[in-house]
Design an enzyme around this catalytic site. Structure first.
Site, PDB file in Angstrom:
ATOM      1  N   ARG A  47      29.717 120.805  58.928  1.00 52.30           N
ATOM      2  CA  ARG A  47      28.580 121.434  59.636  1.00 52.30           C
ATOM      3  C   ARG A  47      28.661 121.080  61.120  1.00 52.30           C
ATOM      4  O   ARG A  47      28.422 121.900  61.991  1.00 52.30           O
ATOM      5  CB  ARG A  47      27.236 120.987  59.035  1.00 52.30           C
ATOM      6  CG  ARG A  47      26.050 121.430  59.878  1.00 52.30           C
ATOM      7  CD  ARG A  47      24.691 121.375  59.177  1.00 52.30           C
ATOM      8  NE  ARG A  47      24.506 120.235  58.322  1.00 52.30           N
ATOM      9  CZ  ARG A  47      24.350 118.966  58.724  1.00 52.30           C
ATOM     10  NH1 ARG A  47      24.356 118.682  60.025  1.00 52.30           N
ATOM     11  NH2 ARG A  47      24.193 117.989  57.860  1.00 52.30           N
ATOM     12  N   TYR A  99      17.395 145.235  68.747  1.00 50.62           N
ATOM     13  CA  TYR A  99      17.650 145.389  67.313  1.00 50.62           C
ATOM     14  C   TYR A  99      16.389 144.962  66.537  1.00 50.62           C
ATOM     15  O   TYR A  99      15.779 143.924  66.856  1.00 50.62           O
ATOM     16  CB  TYR A  99      18.882 144.567  66.925  1.00 50.62           C
ATOM     17  CG  TYR A  99      18.933 144.303  65.447  1.00 50.62           C
ATOM     18  CD1 TYR A  99      18.907 145.365  64.546  1.00 50.62           C
ATOM     19  CD2 TYR A  99      18.958 143.011  64.939  1.00 50.62           C
ATOM     20  CE1 TYR A  99      18.905 145.142  63.182  1.00 50.62           C
ATOM     21  CE2 TYR A  99      18.969 142.784  63.583  1.00 50.62           C
ATOM     22  CZ  TYR A  99      18.935 143.853  62.711  1.00 50.62           C
ATOM     23  OH  TYR A  99      18.921 143.633  61.368  1.00 50.62           O
ATOM     24  N   ASP A 171      22.147 139.817  74.429  1.00 43.94           N
ATOM     25  CA  ASP A 171      22.821 140.224  73.194  1.00 43.94           C
ATOM     26  C   ASP A 171      23.894 141.240  73.578  1.00 43.94           C
ATOM     27  O   ASP A 171      23.594 142.357  74.002  1.00 43.94           O
ATOM     28  CB  ASP A 171      21.787 140.835  72.230  1.00 43.94           C
ATOM     29  CG  ASP A 171      22.394 141.169  70.867  1.00 43.94           C
ATOM     30  OD1 ASP A 171      23.599 141.516  70.825  1.00 43.94           O
ATOM     31  OD2 ASP A 171      21.673 141.114  69.864  1.00 43.94           O
ATOM     32  N   LYS A 196      29.754 142.978  63.669  1.00 35.98           N
ATOM     33  CA  LYS A 196      29.992 144.330  64.157  1.00 35.98           C
ATOM     34  C   LYS A 196      31.409 144.465  64.731  1.00 35.98           C
ATOM     35  O   LYS A 196      32.376 144.253  64.019  1.00 35.98           O
ATOM     36  CB  LYS A 196      28.891 144.693  65.161  1.00 35.98           C
ATOM     37  CG  LYS A 196      27.473 144.357  64.652  1.00 35.98           C
ATOM     38  CD  LYS A 196      27.083 145.187  63.462  1.00 35.98           C
ATOM     39  CE  LYS A 196      25.913 144.731  62.618  1.00 35.98           C
ATOM     40  NZ  LYS A 196      24.921 143.819  63.084  1.00 35.98           N
TER      41      LYS A 196
HETATM   42  C1  LIG Z   1      22.371 144.185  68.470  1.00 35.96           C
HETATM   43  C2  LIG Z   1      22.258 143.303  67.259  1.00 35.96           C
HETATM   44  N1  LIG Z   1      21.993 142.001  67.418  1.00 35.96           N
HETATM   45  C3  LIG Z   1      21.876 141.164  66.369  1.00 35.96           C
HETATM   46  C4  LIG Z   1      22.014 141.624  65.084  1.00 35.96           C
HETATM   47  C5  LIG Z   1      21.889 140.654  63.953  1.00 35.96           C
HETATM   48  O1  LIG Z   1      23.149 140.409  63.408  1.00 35.96           O
HETATM   49  P1  LIG Z   1      23.456 139.998  61.894  1.00 35.96           P
HETATM   50  O2  LIG Z   1      23.171 141.153  61.028  1.00 35.96           O
HETATM   51  O3  LIG Z   1      24.878 139.612  61.945  1.00 35.96           O
HETATM   52  O4  LIG Z   1      22.530 138.865  61.599  1.00 35.96           O
HETATM   53  C6  LIG Z   1      22.288 142.974  64.861  1.00 35.96           C
HETATM   54  C7  LIG Z   1      22.436 143.553  63.502  1.00 35.96           C
HETATM   55  O5  LIG Z   1      22.115 143.040  62.489  1.00 35.96           O
HETATM   56  C8  LIG Z   1      22.404 143.834  65.982  1.00 35.96           C
HETATM   57  O6  LIG Z   1      22.654 145.132  65.825  1.00 35.96           O
HETATM   58  N1  LIG Z   2      18.014 145.687  56.142  1.00 34.80           N
HETATM   59  C1  LIG Z   2      18.423 144.828  57.205  1.00 34.80           C
HETATM   60  C2  LIG Z   2      18.742 145.659  58.390  1.00 34.80           C
HETATM   61  C3  LIG Z   2      20.141 145.462  58.793  1.00 34.80           C
HETATM   62  S1  LIG Z   2      20.499 146.268  60.313  1.00 34.80           S
HETATM   63  C4  LIG Z   2      22.158 145.828  60.611  1.00 34.80           C
HETATM   64  C5  LIG Z   2      22.619 146.119  62.003  1.00 34.80           C
HETATM   65  N2  LIG Z   2      22.038 145.286  62.971  1.00 34.80           N
HETATM   66  C6  LIG Z   2      22.428 147.534  62.404  1.00 34.80           C
HETATM   67  O1  LIG Z   2      21.754 147.803  63.410  1.00 34.80           O
HETATM   68  O2  LIG Z   2      22.979 148.418  61.731  1.00 34.80           O
HETATM   69  C7  LIG Z   2      17.312 143.895  57.595  1.00 34.80           C
HETATM   70  O3  LIG Z   2      16.144 144.192  57.322  1.00 34.80           O
HETATM   71  O4  LIG Z   2      17.581 142.849  58.167  1.00 34.80           O
END
Ligand SMILES: Cc1ncc(COP(=O)(O)O)c(C=O)c1O
Ligand SMILES: N[C@@H](CCSC[C@H](N)C(=O)O)C(=O)O
Length: 380
Positions: A47, A99, A171, A196
């Site tokens: 960790r 997001y 981000d 991504k």
């Molecule tokens: C722009 C952006 N930031 C953060 C996240 C969070 O990432 P994760 O799904 O890997 O937790 C996402 C999508 O989930 C995203 O599209």
């Molecule tokens: N159901 C998920 C949503 C995941 S979105 C994943 C990614 N960031 C995108 O924009 O496609 C939740 O509720 O966390």
């Protein structure tokens, strides 16, 4: 200075120091034999540190031009750790179009801990200026934003934040360091959902964070180890492998997105296209200034909102799925899928309509992708 394309392959720690293996091995281990009591070797517990994860962390720090990188079990785990820098009573100015999960984390988790926030349309710099309070400790930026592809001027926003002694957190998921490096534009911390484009193959969930200063790196390192949401060795290896081909993939994604955006903009069934590469996009000039190309993501609205379901369910090569940035093309409806965690009234106030469709073009043959969309739009 080493070029970014070369850094993707040779940056950070790219080979195994012990064996010479040209890819860092997966050190699938939780603990490490110590030399003597109180004398651990370089690693003591996974960790706190693991060689495979460390190689990925060194690579992302190199790519983003920061002092230290950190890998987490998801993008949100990384963002959670960064937001843990703040204390009850602190205030954060957050871009309105972030997001949905990042908004939810702020609204439902950190708000409860006494951290306050305001959502601001950061494309209006005067609106940011007005939002600063004496307790403002950070400005949270996402550019291009998910899902409206809003472009924010990182350099100007970071300048404003500095005047108010606030940190700038960016981000950089949609752009990746291949297209944009926020730390070189004045930001203090960069965050990624490596799930991504960095991973790039829709086969891993991961998060990366990079700090610009040693002081911030020390605080984030403490939080990473204390909270413990680290990325495992296997997934660290998968992300590092993905990053090696980032340049080729981002070129292909950007080219496909540009062509698809132009096609959709000229189609009579399409009401509006959101893509920073289009001259019609309000952030086009800023995107030209701060990004190498305009990125792989785009969104659009149909003239007939009632046709959305038929279109998104009827394509051959665009899979109806959440996520983005993989080699395969994906399509989704943010209001129902990725951004459903944002209450409808807030979604609508920031412009995420129920009928908005988001595309993540993959690296398939571009003519096949265009034909697929053409046929789909003819059928609605
Ligand atoms: C722009 C952006 N930031 C953060 C996240 C969070 O990432 P994760 O799904 O890997 O937790 C996402 C999508 O989930 C995203 O599209
Ligand atoms: N159901 C998920 C949503 C995941 S979105 C994943 C990614 N960031 C995108 O924009 O496609 C939740 O509720 O966390």
């Amino acid at each position: 200075m080493t070029k970014l394309k070369t850094k993707l392959i040779h940056g950070g720690i790219s080979t195994d120091q012990t064996t010479g293996a040209v890819s860092v091995p997966i050190y699938q281990v939780s603990t490490y034999k110590q030399n003597a009591l109180g004398q651990p070797k370089d690693y003591e517990y996974s960790r706190s540190g693991n060689p495979t994860r460390h190689a990925l962390e060194a690579l992302i720090a190199d790519l983003e031009e920061g002092v230290q990188g950190f890998a987490f079990g998801s993008g949100l785990a990384g963002i959670h750790t960064v937001l843990s820098l703040f204390e009850p009573g602190d205030h954060i100015i957050m871009a309105d179009d972030v997001y949905g999960g990042s908004f939810r984390l702020m609204d439902k988790v950190f708000s409860k801990l006494g951290i306050r926030y305001d959502l601001v349309d950061m494309s209006d710099l005067s609106a940011i200026e007005v939002a600063f309070k004496p307790e403002t400790k950070a400005v949270y930026v996402e550019t291009p934003s998910n899902p409206l592809l809003k472009i924010l001027d990182i350099e100007k926003i970071a300048g404003l934040a500095k005047e108010h002694q606030a940190l700038t957190l960016v981000d950089n998921t949609f752009a990746t360091p291949y297209l944009q490096r926020p730390l070189t534009l004045g930001a203090d911390v960069v965050m990624h959902s490596a799930t991504k484009y960095l991973g790039g193959h829709s086969d891993v969930v991961a998060g990366l964070v990079v700090a610009k200063s040693h002081e911030l790196a020390e605080r984030i390192a403490f939080l990473q180890n204390s909270i413990g949401g680290v990325l495992g060795p296997q997934d660290s290896w998968i992300v590092q492998r993905g990053i090696k081909t980032l340049a080729l993939r981002m070129e292909a994604h950007s080219k496909a997105a540009m062509k698809i955006a132009e096609f959709l903009e000229g189609h009579p069934a399409v009401a509006k296209v959101y893509y920073p590469g289009l001259a019609s996009h309000p952030g086009h000039e800023i995107a030209k200034k701060q990004m190498a190309t305009f990125g792989g993501m785009l969104s659009f609205e149909l003239v007939d909102e009632g046709a959305v379901k038929g279109l998104v369910e009827g394509l051959s090569y665009f899979t109806l799925a959440e996520s983005l940035g993989g080699v395969e093309s994906l399509i989704e409806v943010p209001a129902v899928m990725t951004h459903a965690s944002i209450p409808k009234d807030i979604r609508e106030s920031i412009g995420i309509k129920d009928g908005l469709i988001r595309l993540s073009p993959g690296i398939e043959d571009l003519d096949d992708l265009l034909d697929d969309l053409k046929t789909g739009l003819e059928g609605i």
